[in-house]
Design a protein around this motif. Sequence first.
Motif, PDB file in Angstrom:
ATOM      1  N   LEU A  62       0.907  -1.177   0.150  1.00 43.90           N
ATOM      2  CA  LEU A  62       0.228   0.108   0.059  1.00 43.90           C
ATOM      3  C   LEU A  62       0.829   1.072  -0.128  1.00 43.90           C
ATOM      4  CD1 LEU A  62      -2.701  -1.189   2.681  1.00 43.90           C
ATOM      5  CD2 LEU A  62      -2.988  -0.936  -0.006  1.00 43.90           C
ATOM      6  N   PHE A  63       2.205   1.055   0.612  1.00 47.82           N
ATOM      7  CA  PHE A  63       2.991   2.355   0.638  1.00 47.82           C
ATOM      8  C   PHE A  63       4.103   2.435  -0.452  1.00 47.82           C
ATOM      9  CE2 PHE A  63       1.231   1.074   4.879  1.00 47.82           C
ATOM     10  CZ  PHE A  63       0.588   2.359   5.137  1.00 47.82           C
ATOM     11  N   ALA A  64       3.987   1.401  -1.433  1.00 47.60           N
ATOM     12  CA  ALA A  64       4.952   1.205  -2.375  1.00 47.60           C
ATOM     13  C   ALA A  64       4.517   2.168  -3.616  1.00 47.60           C
ATOM     14  CB  ALA A  64       5.142  -0.165  -2.891  1.00 47.60           C
ATOM     15  N   HIS A  65       5.380   3.286  -3.728  1.00 45.77           N
ATOM     16  CA  HIS A  65       5.119   4.099  -4.835  1.00 45.77           C
ATOM     17  C   HIS A  65       6.158   4.362  -5.965  1.00 45.77           C
ATOM     18  CE1 HIS A  65       1.511   5.460  -2.690  1.00 45.77           C
ATOM     19  NE2 HIS A  65       2.444   5.811  -1.697  1.00 45.77           N
ATOM     20  N   SER A  66       7.012   3.282  -5.938  1.00 46.33           N
ATOM     21  CA  SER A  66       8.291   3.150  -6.849  1.00 46.33           C
ATOM     22  C   SER A  66       8.480   1.850  -7.309  1.00 46.33           C
ATOM     23  CB  SER A  66       9.409   3.846  -6.204  1.00 46.33           C
ATOM     24  OG  SER A  66      10.157   3.114  -5.100  1.00 46.33           O
ATOM     25  N   PHE A  67       9.385   1.556  -8.272  1.00 42.02           N
ATOM     26  CA  PHE A  67       9.940   0.300  -8.631  1.00 42.02           C
ATOM     27  C   PHE A  67      10.599  -0.333  -7.519  1.00 42.02           C
ATOM     28  CE2 PHE A  67      13.108  -2.384 -10.715  1.00 42.02           C
ATOM     29  CZ  PHE A  67      12.446  -3.403 -11.145  1.00 42.02           C
ATOM     30  N   TRP A  68      11.450   0.119  -6.987  1.00 40.51           N
ATOM     31  CA  TRP A  68      12.258  -0.451  -5.917  1.00 40.51           C
ATOM     32  C   TRP A  68      11.460  -0.749  -4.600  1.00 40.51           C
ATOM     33  CZ3 TRP A  68      16.046  -3.005  -7.729  1.00 40.51           C
ATOM     34  CH2 TRP A  68      16.785  -2.394  -8.613  1.00 40.51           C
ATOM     35  N   ALA A  69      10.409  -0.137  -4.181  1.00 42.79           N
ATOM     36  CA  ALA A  69       9.561  -0.382  -3.225  1.00 42.79           C
ATOM     37  C   ALA A  69       8.881  -1.743  -3.491  1.00 42.79           C
ATOM     38  CB  ALA A  69       8.859   0.954  -2.773  1.00 42.79           C
ATOM     39  N   PHE A  70       8.408  -1.693  -4.582  1.00 42.14           N
ATOM     40  CA  PHE A  70       7.533  -2.810  -5.076  1.00 42.14           C
ATOM     41  C   PHE A  70       8.315  -4.235  -5.062  1.00 42.14           C
ATOM     42  CE2 PHE A  70       6.603  -5.390  -8.680  1.00 42.14           C
ATOM     43  CZ  PHE A  70       5.223  -5.908  -8.390  1.00 42.14           C
ATOM     44  N   VAL A  71       9.700  -4.116  -5.720  1.00 39.47           N
ATOM     45  CA  VAL A  71      10.279  -5.345  -5.671  1.00 39.47           C
ATOM     46  C   VAL A  71      10.577  -5.848  -4.143  1.00 39.47           C
ATOM     47  CG1 VAL A  71      12.728  -5.831  -6.256  1.00 39.47           C
ATOM     48  CG2 VAL A  71      11.461  -4.845  -7.784  1.00 39.47           C
ATOM     49  N   LEU A  72      11.230  -4.839  -3.311  1.00 39.58           N
ATOM     50  CA  LEU A  72      11.386  -5.049  -1.963  1.00 39.58           C
ATOM     51  C   LEU A  72      10.046  -5.534  -1.221  1.00 39.58           C
ATOM     52  CD1 LEU A  72      13.289  -4.934   0.449  1.00 39.58           C
ATOM     53  CD2 LEU A  72      12.278  -2.822   0.985  1.00 39.58           C
ATOM     54  N   ALA A  73       9.037  -5.214  -1.391  1.00 35.93           N
ATOM     55  CA  ALA A  73       7.794  -5.803  -0.887  1.00 35.93           C
ATOM     56  C   ALA A  73       7.204  -7.217  -1.460  1.00 35.93           C
ATOM     57  CB  ALA A  73       6.468  -4.781  -1.138  1.00 35.93           C
ATOM     58  N   VAL A  74       7.497  -7.299  -2.875  1.00 37.36           N
ATOM     59  CA  VAL A  74       7.184  -8.672  -3.480  1.00 37.36           C
ATOM     60  C   VAL A  74       8.197  -9.638  -3.136  1.00 37.36           C
ATOM     61  CG1 VAL A  74       6.837  -9.777  -5.671  1.00 37.36           C
ATOM     62  CG2 VAL A  74       6.055  -7.570  -5.486  1.00 37.36           C
ATOM     63  N   THR A  75       9.570  -9.080  -2.994  1.00 34.20           N
ATOM     64  CA  THR A  75      10.705 -10.169  -2.476  1.00 34.20           C
ATOM     65  C   THR A  75      10.256 -10.490  -1.220  1.00 34.20           C
ATOM     66  OG1 THR A  75      11.917  -9.341  -4.206  1.00 34.20           O
ATOM     67  CG2 THR A  75      13.139 -10.570  -2.292  1.00 34.20           C
ATOM     68  N   ALA A  76       9.943  -9.757  -0.404  1.00 38.51           N
ATOM     69  CA  ALA A  76       9.684 -10.161   1.160  1.00 38.51           C
ATOM     70  C   ALA A  76       8.366 -10.953   1.333  1.00 38.51           C
ATOM     71  CB  ALA A  76       9.504  -8.899   1.918  1.00 38.51           C
ATOM     72  N   THR A  77       7.252 -10.832   0.407  1.00 37.13           N
ATOM     73  CA  THR A  77       6.103 -11.687   0.357  1.00 37.13           C
ATOM     74  C   THR A  77       6.622 -12.867  -0.132  1.00 37.13           C
ATOM     75  OG1 THR A  77       4.647  -9.734  -0.067  1.00 37.13           O
ATOM     76  CG2 THR A  77       3.872 -11.730  -0.670  1.00 37.13           C
ATOM     77  N   ASP A  78       7.359 -13.174  -1.348  1.00 42.63           N
ATOM     78  CA  ASP A  78       7.768 -14.685  -1.819  1.00 42.63           C
ATOM     79  C   ASP A  78       8.596 -15.314  -0.764  1.00 42.63           C
ATOM     80  OD1 ASP A  78       7.351 -16.206  -3.720  1.00 42.63           O
ATOM     81  OD2 ASP A  78       9.193 -15.803  -4.857  1.00 42.63           O
ATOM     82  N   LEU A  79       9.434 -14.611  -0.119  1.00 40.57           N
ATOM     83  CA  LEU A  79      10.301 -15.178   0.943  1.00 40.57           C
ATOM     84  C   LEU A  79       9.283 -15.836   2.051  1.00 40.57           C
ATOM     85  CD1 LEU A  79      13.352 -12.917   1.219  1.00 40.57           C
ATOM     86  CD2 LEU A  79      13.230 -15.127   0.537  1.00 40.57           C
ATOM     87  N   ALA A  80       8.241 -14.867   2.575  1.00 38.92           N
ATOM     88  CA  ALA A  80       7.502 -15.725   3.424  1.00 38.92           C
ATOM     89  C   ALA A  80       6.852 -16.779   2.703  1.00 38.92           C
ATOM     90  CB  ALA A  80       6.767 -14.445   4.001  1.00 38.92           C
ATOM     91  N   THR A  81       6.561 -16.697   1.673  1.00 39.06           N
ATOM     92  CA  THR A  81       5.544 -17.933   1.176  1.00 39.06           C
ATOM     93  C   THR A  81       6.262 -19.030   1.066  1.00 39.06           C
ATOM     94  OG1 THR A  81       5.768 -17.176  -1.195  1.00 39.06           O
ATOM     95  CG2 THR A  81       3.806 -16.280   0.013  1.00 39.06           C
ATOM     96  N   ARG A  82       7.616 -19.119   0.839  1.00 35.50           N
ATOM     97  CA  ARG A  82       8.455 -20.321   0.567  1.00 35.50           C
ATOM     98  C   ARG A  82       8.872 -21.193   1.800  1.00 35.50           C
ATOM     99  NH1 ARG A  82       8.097 -21.176  -4.645  1.00 35.50           N
ATOM    100  NH2 ARG A  82       8.107 -19.076  -5.812  1.00 35.50           N
TER     101      ARG A  82
END
Length: 82
Positions: A62-82
């Motif tokens: 919800l607070f990601a407004h740039s590419f790098w913030a998106f990558v960080l959030a998606v990477t953390a989500t994917d790490l948590a799902t593994r």
Amino acid sequence: MPLYALREIHLSIGQVGLGLSFAAVVGLIAGIPVGRLADRGGPRDIFLVTLLIQALSMTSLLFAHSFWAFVLAVTATDLATR
């Protein structure tokens, strides 16, 4: 998640694909160490921690407004799902 990134964060299709691909590769690499951690610490405790991390990282989108913030959030989500 891709539609949210396209419409709300205003990333291009290539940026979304690159971010999701990077997150998937990091998640695949981290699968084995997280599995070993679950063997040592107990699967239930590790599962609860990863659910909490996943909830926080999805909320951070919800607070990601740039590419790098998106990558960080998606990477953390994917790490948590593994």
